[in-house]
Motif scaffolding. Structure first.
Motif, PDB file in Angstrom:
ATOM      1  N   ASP A  66     -59.457  23.698  38.358  1.00 44.82           N
ATOM      2  CA  ASP A  66     -59.988  23.917  39.703  1.00 44.82           C
ATOM      3  C   ASP A  66     -61.390  23.339  39.828  1.00 44.82           C
ATOM      4  N   PRO A  67     -61.711  22.806  41.030  1.00 41.94           N
ATOM      5  CA  PRO A  67     -63.058  22.247  41.223  1.00 41.94           C
ATOM      6  C   PRO A  67     -64.184  23.248  40.943  1.00 41.94           C
ATOM      7  N   THR A 151     -57.079  31.853  49.205  1.00 48.26           N
ATOM      8  CA  THR A 151     -58.286  31.228  49.759  1.00 48.26           C
ATOM      9  C   THR A 151     -57.971  30.595  51.114  1.00 48.26           C
ATOM     10  N   THR A 196     -58.165  13.191  54.165  1.00 50.12           N
ATOM     11  CA  THR A 196     -57.820  13.077  52.748  1.00 50.12           C
ATOM     12  C   THR A 196     -58.135  11.663  52.246  1.00 50.12           C
ATOM     13  N   LYS A 218     -61.392   7.287  53.021  1.00 42.61           N
ATOM     14  CA  LYS A 218     -61.863   6.176  52.186  1.00 42.61           C
ATOM     15  C   LYS A 218     -61.721   4.828  52.907  1.00 42.61           C
ATOM     16  N   ASN A 241     -63.569  21.875  52.891  1.00 39.90           N
ATOM     17  CA  ASN A 241     -63.367  21.926  51.435  1.00 39.90           C
ATOM     18  C   ASN A 241     -64.273  20.965  50.688  1.00 39.90           C
ATOM     19  N   VAL A 242     -64.970  20.072  51.426  1.00 37.28           N
ATOM     20  CA  VAL A 242     -65.636  18.981  50.710  1.00 37.28           C
ATOM     21  C   VAL A 242     -67.138  18.841  50.968  1.00 37.28           C
ATOM     22  N   ILE A 246     -68.368  13.656  55.126  1.00 38.60           N
ATOM     23  CA  ILE A 246     -67.106  13.931  55.834  1.00 38.60           C
ATOM     24  C   ILE A 246     -67.339  15.088  56.816  1.00 38.60           C
ATOM     25  N   ALA A 265     -67.310  22.446  48.543  1.00 41.51           N
ATOM     26  CA  ALA A 265     -68.195  21.293  48.807  1.00 41.51           C
ATOM     27  C   ALA A 265     -68.045  20.301  47.658  1.00 41.51           C
ATOM     28  N   SER A 267     -67.605  17.257  47.332  1.00 43.52           N
ATOM     29  CA  SER A 267     -68.318  15.971  47.344  1.00 43.52           C
ATOM     30  C   SER A 267     -69.745  16.124  46.827  1.00 43.52           C
ATOM     31  N   PHE A 294     -67.755  31.421  52.078  1.00 42.44           N
ATOM     32  CA  PHE A 294     -67.057  32.589  51.506  1.00 42.44           C
ATOM     33  C   PHE A 294     -66.537  32.263  50.115  1.00 42.44           C
ATOM     34  N   VAL A 296     -63.334  33.665  47.786  1.00 42.48           N
ATOM     35  CA  VAL A 296     -62.088  34.378  48.095  1.00 42.48           C
ATOM     36  C   VAL A 296     -62.170  35.866  47.715  1.00 42.48           C
ATOM     37  N   PHE A 340     -61.719  15.116  40.546  1.00 43.39           N
ATOM     38  CA  PHE A 340     -62.859  14.450  41.198  1.00 43.39           C
ATOM     39  C   PHE A 340     -62.529  12.998  41.555  1.00 43.39           C
ATOM     40  N   ASN A 344     -54.731  14.297  42.207  1.00 39.91           N
ATOM     41  CA  ASN A 344     -53.711  15.326  42.459  1.00 39.91           C
ATOM     42  C   ASN A 344     -53.237  15.287  43.898  1.00 39.91           C
ATOM     43  N   GLY A 346     -51.569  18.216  46.196  1.00 40.34           N
ATOM     44  CA  GLY A 346     -51.333  19.659  46.100  1.00 40.34           C
ATOM     45  C   GLY A 346     -52.023  20.212  44.868  1.00 40.34           C
TER      46      GLY A 346
END
Ligand code: NDP
Length: 352
Positions: A66-67, A151, A196, A218, A241-242, A246, A265, A267, A294, A296, A340, A344, A346
């Motif tokens: 996970d990031p 989440t 994406t 991109k 999410n990034v 963006i 975040a 990025s 937040f 989760v 990164f 992936n 999903g």
């Protein structure tokens, strides 16, 4: 039999026994500076431990990368303590009980929990949840029925508060959280736009996951204009999410009373300097918008009801999911690094 042959046989048996009882472990070797690399990890081995009274022996089956683990690799105060140098990394893991001296677990049970990156480990069973592979795919408890599904669901419903007919934009849309957010948005009657990093993911979002539109950040020259043209009525909810540029492009398109759940975040996770962007106060003020970060766990008391809802929607085929599965214990660090690079689609899972 000559003595030297007996000796060779004994040494061979000893070595084989040693190899068979070896347990691979992945440690944090050094703290990354910027983008993490394989040398930040170390694979070592130790003896497989034995379960004592009140314990179970666990064999790792699936590992979640996970990031957020990137943040735990820094020596910085956060909502969870940092990983320690030369100690095992931990993440969400599905493991099989291979020996039990604990009344609540039996051999063959599968459990889910935050565990060490080890092939085998013992546990008191505390904080572990039993999971059943016949109700849903075991690895789904690390994704849509686990932390990332919760989440998506709780961030969207508790902070995004979607209303039918509204427009949702989600960044990191092709990943574990993003694919669930988009589907939930559609289920709740909203228009959903995903951002994406590849044309393949754009296709996946609009076909499998039924997003109304998806944008490849991109290859899009003017992201702000692309969001504007995809959202002619403006953006009511931005599930972020990034972060970074963006998000700047999406925020330029928000409506009055917009809700902005800040989930991640990615990025910015490898930045070594504080990144500067537009000052948000005038925008939030004039749009009467709500931006809320937040974790989760903030919504822990809602986990049982949320899990029940996600399970029902999955069973009724109102939700679906996809995974990128990497095989082999030694490949856990590389799978983490690949997040990164956007490799992936999903949920990123390592099957041991
Ligand atoms: P993902 O499955 O979305 O994997 C990460 C994705 O991020 C990659 O596939 C890649 O997709 C994208 N990405 C990587 N680098 C960049 C970049 N520089 N700019 C833009 N996109 C990038 O991960 P998760 O679904 O597990 O997590 C998504 C986000 O949610 C993360 O930021 C994570 O930290 C956060 N999170 C927060 C939680 C909370 O409690 N608040 C809980 C769980 C996750 P692409 O091809 O699109 O570039």
């Amino acid at each position: 039999m000559p003595f030297y042959l007996v000796l060779i046989a004994l040494v061979t048996v000893y070595i084989l026994k040693k190899i068979m009882t070896m347990n691979k472990v992945i440690l944090l070797n050094k703290r990354p500076h910027g983008k993490p690399t394989l040398s930040d990890f170390k694979i070592t081995s130790e003896e497989i431990p034995a379960a004592k009274d009140g314990e179970i022996l666990l064999k790792t089956a699936y590992v979640s990368v996970d990031p957020y683990l990137r943040g735990r690799m820094n020596d910085a105060k956060s909502y969870v303590p940092p990983f320690e140098l030369n100690k095992p990394i931990q993440s969400g893991i599905i493991a099989e009980v291979t020996d039990s001296k604990h009344a609540d677990f039996k051999k063959g049970d599968f459990v889910s929990g935050n565990l060490d990156w080890k092939e085998y480990q013992t546990s008191s069973g505390k904080y572990l949840q039993k999971v059943n592979g016949s109700d849903a795919k075991l690895s789904s408890y690390l994704g849509i029925l686990g932390m990332t599904g919760l989440t998506a669901y709780l961030g969207l419903t508790e902070i995004g508060m979607p209303k039918e007919g509204e427009t949702i934009v989600v960044s990191g849309a092709g990943g574990a959280v993003g694919t669930v957010v988009g589907q939930l948005g559609k289920l709740l009657g909203c228009k959903v736009i995903g951002i994406t990093g590849s044309d393949e993911k754009v296709g996946l979002l609009t076909s499998t996951f039924k997003f109304d539109h998806a944008i490849n950040y991109k290859t899009t020259k003017d992201l702000k204009e692309a969001v504007k043209s995809a959202c002619p009525k403006g953006v009511d909810i931005y599930f972020d999410n990034v972060g970074g540029e963006i998000s700047d492009a999406v925020l330029a398109n928000i409506n009055k009373y917009a809700r902005l759940p800040v989930c991640g975040a990615i990025s910015l996770y490898n930045e070594t300097k504080v990144a500067l962007g537009p000052r948000l106060q005038p925008l939030l003020l004039t749009k009467s918008a709500t931006m809320r970060g937040f974790i989760v766990g903030d919504f822990a008391e809602k986990f049982p009801a949320a899990t029940k809802q996600l399970t029902a929607w999955l069973r009724d085929k109102k939700l679906t999911f996809t995974e990128t599965v990497v095989e082999g214990f030694d490949n856990i660090p590389q799978a983490f690094l690949d997040l990164f690079e956007g490799k992936n689609k999903g949920k990123m899972i390592v099957k041991i």
